[in-house]
Scaffold this motif. Structure first.
Motif, PDB file in Angstrom:
ATOM      1  N   ASP A   1       0.830  -1.213   0.000  1.00 21.41           N
ATOM      2  CA  ASP A   1       0.000   0.000   0.000  1.00 21.41           C
ATOM      3  C   ASP A   1       0.861   1.259   0.000  1.00 21.41           C
ATOM      4  O   ASP A   1       0.588   2.227  -0.722  1.00 21.41           O
ATOM      5  CB  ASP A   1      -0.916   0.008   1.227  1.00 21.41           C
ATOM      6  N   GLY A   7       2.416   1.792  -3.292  1.00 20.75           N
ATOM      7  CA  GLY A   7       1.446   2.012  -4.367  1.00 20.75           C
ATOM      8  C   GLY A   7       1.685   1.133  -5.573  1.00 20.75           C
ATOM      9  O   GLY A   7       1.555   1.569  -6.717  1.00 20.75           O
ATOM     10  N   PHE A  28       0.024  -1.560  -6.607  1.00 21.83           N
ATOM     11  CA  PHE A  28      -1.143  -2.073  -7.324  1.00 21.83           C
ATOM     12  C   PHE A  28      -2.182  -0.971  -7.470  1.00 21.83           C
ATOM     13  O   PHE A  28      -2.673  -0.426  -6.480  1.00 21.83           O
ATOM     14  CB  PHE A  28      -1.731  -3.268  -6.577  1.00 21.83           C
ATOM     15  N   HIS A  29      -2.502  -0.665  -8.716  1.00 25.39           N
ATOM     16  CA  HIS A  29      -3.392   0.461  -8.995  1.00 25.39           C
ATOM     17  C   HIS A  29      -4.776   0.024  -9.488  1.00 25.39           C
ATOM     18  O   HIS A  29      -5.659   0.853  -9.641  1.00 25.39           O
ATOM     19  CB  HIS A  29      -2.760   1.387 -10.040  1.00 25.39           C
ATOM     20  N   SER A  30      -4.947  -1.245  -9.757  1.00 26.28           N
ATOM     21  CA  SER A  30      -6.243  -1.722 -10.248  1.00 26.28           C
ATOM     22  C   SER A  30      -6.895  -2.620  -9.216  1.00 26.28           C
ATOM     23  O   SER A  30      -6.226  -3.233  -8.373  1.00 26.28           O
ATOM     24  CB  SER A  30      -6.066  -2.503 -11.556  1.00 26.28           C
ATOM     25  N   THR A  44      -5.179  -5.674  -6.895  1.00 26.08           N
ATOM     26  CA  THR A  44      -5.361  -5.655  -5.444  1.00 26.08           C
ATOM     27  C   THR A  44      -6.038  -6.930  -4.964  1.00 26.08           C
ATOM     28  O   THR A  44      -5.595  -7.563  -3.993  1.00 26.08           O
ATOM     29  CB  THR A  44      -6.197  -4.436  -5.017  1.00 26.08           C
TER      30      THR A  44
END
Length: 223
Positions: free
Chosen positions: A55, A58, A60-62, A66
């Motif tokens: 987290d 950052g 994983f953005h999708s 996640t």
């Protein structure tokens, strides 16, 4: 605090007893089952640390990344790692059904501590919903994991394939479950049918493990 711990622990113990008593042949030593449960409880802390680190970075953005990687793959890998290296080679893992008992114990230990943290932060009024969904889902992922580990234990020809399945299927189901929660505004319409599917699938694996164990007993007596 005692109320929260009781509310978090009760569904896990009930589910563990349910799958433990489903063994139609030889029940596993309670000390070994309890040890697996404790291992599962302790797993929460390294998993939370890794997920928190992801987290912070950052990575994983999708929602898909996640759900499937940050949550499902990490959690199921740690649970699989404990079951495989702590009990898979244990002398008491001597029946096909044993994997279901031990893997569900690890999964429910994990679910219990995770549930305690959630109820502390959100309130004990969520205990019933948590019992129906997250706690039950962890138990069912554990059943699937243990089923395939049991098949791997007693099938030398397809051992590697079943060991791979013992991680792949729980992680995939876990990812789908989380993806539904993360992406659907009215997630109950999707998650309830999915939970029904998980229960049917897991109970079929329970039945099949017992059936195959019966064949093993018959074969051993005949031999």
């Amino acid at each position: 605090m005692l109320i929260i711990i009781t509310a978090a622990l009760a569904p896990s113990i009930a589910l563990l007893c349910f799958f433990y008593l489903k063994d139609e042949f030889e029940n596993e030593p309670l000390t070994t089952v309890a040890r697996c449960f404790i291992f599962g409880c302790l797993l929460v802390f390294p998993v939370m640390f890794i997920q928190f680190a992801f987290d912070e970075e950052g990575l994983f953005h999708s929602a898909a990344a996640t759900a499937f990687i940050q949550i499902a793959v990490i959690e199921e890998f740690f649970k699989w790692f404990v079951v495989f290296f702590a009990v898979y080679h244990h002398v008491h893992f001597n029946e096909r059904y044993d994997g279901i008992v031990y893997a569900s114990a690890v999964a429910l230990g994990f679910a219990t501590v995770e549930n305690i943290f959630y109820l502390i932060s959100s309130g004990v009024e969520y205990a019933f919903l948590r019992a129906l969904l997250p706690v039950s889902s962890h138990a069912l992922f554990g059943v699937v994991m243990g089923y395939y580990l049991g098949k791997a234990k007693f099938n030398k020809i397809r051992k590697k394939r079943f060991i791979f399945f013992s991680f792949l299927f729980p992680a995939s189901f876990h990812g789908i479950y989380n993806y539904i929660l993360l992406t659907q505004n009215y997630w109950t319409y999707s998650v309830i049918p999915f939970m029904i599917f998980l229960w049917v699938y897991a109970l079929r694996k329970v039945k099949h493990a017992n059936r195959m164990q019966a064949k093993d007993y018959t074969h051993n007596k005949a031999g």
